[in-house]
Enzyme design. Sequence first.
Site, PDB file in Angstrom:
ATOM      1  N   HIS A  12       0.867  -1.180   0.000  1.00 20.39           N
ATOM      2  CA  HIS A  12       0.000   0.000   0.000  1.00 20.39           C
ATOM      3  C   HIS A  12       0.905   1.233   0.000  1.00 20.39           C
ATOM      4  CE1 HIS A  12      -3.078  -2.877   1.920  1.00 20.39           C
ATOM      5  NE2 HIS A  12      -3.397  -2.699   0.648  1.00 20.39           N
ATOM      6  N   GLU A  15       1.592   3.720   3.110  1.00 18.71           N
ATOM      7  CA  GLU A  15       1.937   3.170   4.431  1.00 18.71           C
ATOM      8  C   GLU A  15       3.444   3.315   4.602  1.00 18.71           C
ATOM      9  OE1 GLU A  15      -1.975   0.280   4.534  1.00 18.71           O
ATOM     10  OE2 GLU A  15      -0.007  -0.667   4.623  1.00 18.71           O
ATOM     11  N   ARG A  54      -2.896   4.657  -1.535  1.00 22.03           N
ATOM     12  CA  ARG A  54      -2.942   3.219  -1.219  1.00 22.03           C
ATOM     13  C   ARG A  54      -2.760   2.385  -2.486  1.00 22.03           C
ATOM     14  NH1 ARG A  54      -4.938   0.006   3.040  1.00 22.03           N
ATOM     15  NH2 ARG A  54      -6.145  -1.829   2.474  1.00 22.03           N
ATOM     16  N   ASN A  61      -3.240  -5.734  -2.349  1.00 24.46           N
ATOM     17  CA  ASN A  61      -3.242  -6.815  -1.349  1.00 24.46           C
ATOM     18  C   ASN A  61      -4.522  -7.651  -1.373  1.00 24.46           C
ATOM     19  OD1 ASN A  61      -1.473  -8.018   0.484  1.00 24.46           O
ATOM     20  ND2 ASN A  61      -2.514  -7.102   2.266  1.00 24.46           N
ATOM     21  N   HIS A 103       3.106  -3.484   6.695  1.00 21.18           N
ATOM     22  CA  HIS A 103       2.005  -2.520   6.541  1.00 21.18           C
ATOM     23  C   HIS A 103       1.933  -1.604   7.755  1.00 21.18           C
ATOM     24  CE1 HIS A 103      -0.200  -4.567   3.162  1.00 21.18           C
ATOM     25  NE2 HIS A 103       0.645  -5.501   3.518  1.00 21.18           N
ATOM     26  N   GLU A 163       1.863  -5.307  10.909  1.00 15.81           N
ATOM     27  CA  GLU A 163       0.813  -4.272  10.841  1.00 15.81           C
ATOM     28  C   GLU A 163       0.956  -3.379  12.070  1.00 15.81           C
ATOM     29  OE1 GLU A 163      -1.517  -2.436   8.925  1.00 15.81           O
ATOM     30  OE2 GLU A 163      -2.403  -4.366   8.335  1.00 15.81           O
ATOM     31  N   TYR A 273     -10.724   1.235   5.347  1.00 16.26           N
ATOM     32  CA  TYR A 273     -11.966   0.461   5.289  1.00 16.26           C
ATOM     33  C   TYR A 273     -13.205   1.347   5.384  1.00 16.26           C
ATOM     34  CZ  TYR A 273      -8.602  -3.253   6.353  1.00 16.26           C
ATOM     35  OH  TYR A 273      -7.526  -4.102   6.337  1.00 16.26           O
TER      36      TYR A 273
HETATM   37 ZN    ZN Z   1      -1.588  -2.028   4.212  1.00 17.64          ZN
END
Ligand code: ZN
Length: 288
Positions: A12, A15, A54, A61, A103, A163, A273
Amino acid sequence: MLKSIAIVAGTHGNETSGIQLLHNWQNGGLPARFAALKPSFMLANTAAIKSNVRFLDDDLNRQFVPERLQAASGDHEASLARDINNRLGPKDNPQTDFVIDIHNTTSAMGATLIILRKDAFSVQLARYVKHAMPEANILLEDEKPYAQHPYLCTVGKQGIMVEVGGQPQGVLREDVYQLTQTLTETILDFCLAFNTGPLPELPECDVYRLGQNINFPLDDEGNRIAMVHHSLQDNDFQPLMPGAPVFKCFDGTELTWQDSEPTYPHFINEAAYASSHVAFATASMITL
Ligand SMILES: [Zn+2]
């Protein structure tokens, strides 16, 4: 034996912590103790990185499933996924033993290791990381078989994701960078120990196991009628108890957690999201 290890960032493009970490390792070299691992580095979506977004056409992803890899889509990320699958995979016969994909998240998830199955390798990795870095969270996403996940890291025989958050998209925070570096180096320390073997007996550890996504409540026209309640916001992985507030409605009322069991919310208010109205994901706690 892990003979080929790929460290990936920029899957992404906004990130930044993993992207910066890879830049710094490419320019200054990895810490010397990792020399024997000879990992390769890959900035996955350089066009998205350059644009600080992104993705350009579609989420890279989410491309790594056979039906997408075999489709002849001209989307930037679809063709990029085919290229990465050829370079690191292919997914059905991987040439890479272990893919570490880095990420970050806008949610306050701290340093989180995402594993995708409960095989011996993943369990040993989870225990090793939790033992060496107690502040790390381990998240198990085994709601579907490993090969059916659309994630980039699944082109490797083994694949996991780092993450770390909370960090706004396109922004680099020093605390998030440091956690990203510490967690990734801890995973590489595990690789050294795994290759030297046999691994010492490690204590069992608590793991959050993905449940389901919880959406924002919408009205009949699809407009949101609430926001994440302030007492839930930034409390990723803290137990959400039955009856505790979840959403604050714009009419002033509150919606509470109706399940009879506590859950462990995460990806709370994750920016990526928001367009699909996902407010957070639930998890149960298990021991591995
Ligand atoms: Zn990501």
